[in-house]
Design an enzyme around this catalytic site. Sequence first.
Site, PDB file in Angstrom:
ATOM      1  N   SER A 135       0.847  -1.182   0.000  1.00 24.75           N
ATOM      2  CA  SER A 135       0.000   0.000   0.000  1.00 24.75           C
ATOM      3  C   SER A 135       0.888   1.239   0.000  1.00 24.75           C
ATOM      4  O   SER A 135       1.715   1.404   0.894  1.00 24.75           O
ATOM      5  CB  SER A 135      -0.891  -0.040   1.252  1.00 24.75           C
ATOM      6  OG  SER A 135      -1.665   1.131   1.363  1.00 24.75           O
ATOM      7  N   LYS A 161      -0.997  -0.887  -4.437  1.00 22.84           N
ATOM      8  CA  LYS A 161      -2.216  -0.148  -4.083  1.00 22.84           C
ATOM      9  C   LYS A 161      -1.824   1.301  -3.844  1.00 22.84           C
ATOM     10  O   LYS A 161      -0.946   1.577  -3.036  1.00 22.84           O
ATOM     11  CB  LYS A 161      -2.829  -0.772  -2.829  1.00 22.84           C
ATOM     12  CG  LYS A 161      -3.835   0.096  -2.090  1.00 22.84           C
ATOM     13  CD  LYS A 161      -4.565  -0.725  -1.019  1.00 22.84           C
ATOM     14  CE  LYS A 161      -4.724   0.029   0.288  1.00 22.84           C
ATOM     15  NZ  LYS A 161      -5.401  -0.778   1.326  1.00 22.84           N
ATOM     16  N   LEU A 162      -2.502   2.202  -4.553  1.00 21.72           N
ATOM     17  CA  LEU A 162      -2.235   3.630  -4.368  1.00 21.72           C
ATOM     18  C   LEU A 162      -3.335   4.228  -3.510  1.00 21.72           C
ATOM     19  O   LEU A 162      -4.522   4.065  -3.797  1.00 21.72           O
ATOM     20  CB  LEU A 162      -2.223   4.351  -5.720  1.00 21.72           C
ATOM     21  CG  LEU A 162      -1.220   3.861  -6.767  1.00 21.72           C
ATOM     22  CD1 LEU A 162      -1.358   4.712  -8.036  1.00 21.72           C
ATOM     23  CD2 LEU A 162       0.213   3.919  -6.230  1.00 21.72           C
ATOM     24  N   LYS A 163      -2.938   4.961  -2.492  1.00 24.87           N
ATOM     25  CA  LYS A 163      -3.912   5.743  -1.731  1.00 24.87           C
ATOM     26  C   LYS A 163      -4.314   6.934  -2.597  1.00 24.87           C
ATOM     27  O   LYS A 163      -3.451   7.583  -3.203  1.00 24.87           O
ATOM     28  CB  LYS A 163      -3.281   6.238  -0.424  1.00 24.87           C
ATOM     29  CG  LYS A 163      -3.020   5.121   0.579  1.00 24.87           C
ATOM     30  CD  LYS A 163      -4.321   4.575   1.131  1.00 24.87           C
ATOM     31  CE  LYS A 163      -4.070   3.684   2.342  1.00 24.87           C
ATOM     32  NZ  LYS A 163      -5.335   3.144   2.894  1.00 24.87           N
ATOM     33  N   ASP A 188      -7.156   2.980  -3.090  1.00 21.95           N
ATOM     34  CA  ASP A 188      -7.899   2.999  -1.818  1.00 21.95           C
ATOM     35  C   ASP A 188      -8.142   4.448  -1.429  1.00 21.95           C
ATOM     36  O   ASP A 188      -7.197   5.220  -1.263  1.00 21.95           O
ATOM     37  CB  ASP A 188      -7.076   2.294  -0.728  1.00 21.95           C
ATOM     38  CG  ASP A 188      -7.813   2.198   0.598  1.00 21.95           C
ATOM     39  OD1 ASP A 188      -8.983   2.618   0.693  1.00 21.95           O
ATOM     40  OD2 ASP A 188      -7.197   1.689   1.573  1.00 21.95           O
ATOM     41  N   ASN A 190     -10.159   5.452   1.316  1.00 21.37           N
ATOM     42  CA  ASN A 190     -10.493   5.654   2.727  1.00 21.37           C
ATOM     43  C   ASN A 190     -11.628   6.663   2.910  1.00 21.37           C
ATOM     44  O   ASN A 190     -11.534   7.610   3.699  1.00 21.37           O
ATOM     45  CB  ASN A 190      -9.266   6.073   3.541  1.00 21.37           C
ATOM     46  CG  ASN A 190      -8.290   4.921   3.725  1.00 21.37           C
ATOM     47  OD1 ASN A 190      -7.198   4.948   3.157  1.00 21.37           O
ATOM     48  ND2 ASN A 190      -8.673   3.917   4.476  1.00 21.37           N
ATOM     49  N   GLU A 213     -11.112   0.718  -3.551  1.00 24.93           N
ATOM     50  CA  GLU A 213     -11.435   0.359  -2.172  1.00 24.93           C
ATOM     51  C   GLU A 213     -12.062   1.551  -1.451  1.00 24.93           C
ATOM     52  O   GLU A 213     -11.513   2.646  -1.460  1.00 24.93           O
ATOM     53  CB  GLU A 213     -10.123  -0.071  -1.490  1.00 24.93           C
ATOM     54  CG  GLU A 213     -10.228  -0.479  -0.042  1.00 24.93           C
ATOM     55  CD  GLU A 213      -8.862  -0.919   0.525  1.00 24.93           C
ATOM     56  OE1 GLU A 213      -7.912  -1.142  -0.267  1.00 24.93           O
ATOM     57  OE2 GLU A 213      -8.744  -1.028   1.753  1.00 24.93           O
ATOM     58  N   ASP A 238     -13.793  -1.869   2.601  1.00 23.96           N
ATOM     59  CA  ASP A 238     -12.902  -2.060   3.756  1.00 23.96           C
ATOM     60  C   ASP A 238     -13.708  -1.616   4.985  1.00 23.96           C
ATOM     61  O   ASP A 238     -14.372  -2.425   5.641  1.00 23.96           O
ATOM     62  CB  ASP A 238     -11.620  -1.235   3.540  1.00 23.96           C
ATOM     63  CG  ASP A 238     -10.692  -1.172   4.745  1.00 23.96           C
ATOM     64  OD1 ASP A 238     -11.028  -1.702   5.809  1.00 23.96           O
ATOM     65  OD2 ASP A 238      -9.591  -0.568   4.640  1.00 23.96           O
ATOM     66  N   LYS A 262     -10.018  -7.328   7.338  1.00 30.03           N
ATOM     67  CA  LYS A 262      -9.068  -6.970   8.400  1.00 30.03           C
ATOM     68  C   LYS A 262      -9.631  -7.540   9.693  1.00 30.03           C
ATOM     69  O   LYS A 262     -10.703  -7.096  10.146  1.00 30.03           O
ATOM     70  CB  LYS A 262      -8.950  -5.454   8.546  1.00 30.03           C
ATOM     71  CG  LYS A 262      -8.207  -4.760   7.427  1.00 30.03           C
ATOM     72  CD  LYS A 262      -8.167  -3.270   7.666  1.00 30.03           C
ATOM     73  CE  LYS A 262      -7.508  -2.547   6.499  1.00 30.03           C
ATOM     74  NZ  LYS A 262      -7.706  -1.081   6.597  1.00 30.03           N
ATOM     75  N   GLY A 290      -4.321  -4.536   5.863  1.00 27.03           N
ATOM     76  CA  GLY A 290      -3.290  -4.330   6.871  1.00 27.03           C
ATOM     77  C   GLY A 290      -3.553  -3.047   7.626  1.00 27.03           C
ATOM     78  O   GLY A 290      -4.293  -2.177   7.156  1.00 27.03           O
TER      79      GLY A 290
END
Length: 368
Positions: A135, A161-163, A188, A190, A213, A238, A262, A290
Amino acid sequence: MKLEGFELRRVDMPLVAPFRTSFGTETRRDVLLVRAVVDGVDGWSECVAMSDPLYSSEYVAAAADVMKRYMIPTLASQQVVEGTGVAPALAPFRGHRMAKAALETAVLDAELKTTGVSFARELGAVQNRVATGVSVGIMDSLDALLDTVGGYLAEGYQRIKLKIEPGWDVAPVEAVRERFGNILLQVDANAAYSLADAAQLKKLDAFDLLLIEQPFDEEDVRGHAELAKLTSTPVCLDESITSARAAVDAIAMGACRIVNIKPGRVGGYLEARRIHDVCVAHGVPVWCGGMLETGIGRAANLALAALPGFTLPGDTSASERYYATDITAPFRLDDGHLAVPRGPGIGVTPKAEVLDEFTTATEWIPAA
Ligand code: OSB
Ligand code: MG
């Protein structure tokens, strides 16, 4: 069998590099470790709550508080000495799943260390190594991002995985695709977007991503279902998936085609396995997320990630991606994989001298 008590230990771990997400920048990890003692045998776990309630409502000081104030006295008074007894005993307490997960895992580890069974065997693992992704946080520039991604690919990571967040989405994805070609790539958010951003997120359809995500709020399951109708990138959840029931509901609503599991977020490895099972039954691929774990949390995650439904590479990266010195023997990448621990319980224990170096507080809560 006697539950003797729990030690709560705060460990302050510097990260090798700042990790920036849409909810903040982490430079250190304030880890809460739990040690359960059952008949003189130690069971270890790591509570994945973060320092501040920004990823989810939990945070590390609250997790320690709810454990001390409510959960440990309940486990003590009922003399819960088996992992399967922890969740039923703690069920009256609403939420606080990361705290529950840590207590359950510590008791399970003590139990399995006593019986000599590995966590992998106990959970039903079918692999002895797992494919590993990484990530990658939000960066100050595309050049810095490309350097970082290139470094991870050179190390052998099998998926990137790119934020993302508003203002850092299409450009980084385009740059990474252009530079590195046909790699496994996902993003992702968030929960940084809302359905009003659907047109922007639809631009990501051009880049053949594995998944997006959690673009929207934890509670906006319906919004995710609407987005799924508008875009071709598979939606993965997530934060929204807090239990097996939530997973079934989200799948039934068409809100996700893939699930990030998770164990901390869902109240423990036993519930995580139930989520795995319902996803397999629905043909929904899962992968192991994670929370910047130390070797204690990582060891148990690797056992879970070895279950048959974990068909996508997880955020179960090597120790050195996070910490210069891990508190267990370091997990090392080998040909893009991490080995699943085989020893009893989670298969690892902390190194006393490293623990001492990073520990900021310990508290022993006797069960008697
Ligand atoms: O959303 O997956 C997330 C880290 C902390 C909190 C939330 C998330 C993450 C990561 C890093 O993406 C995963 C890891 O490498 O541990
Ligand atoms: Mg996530």
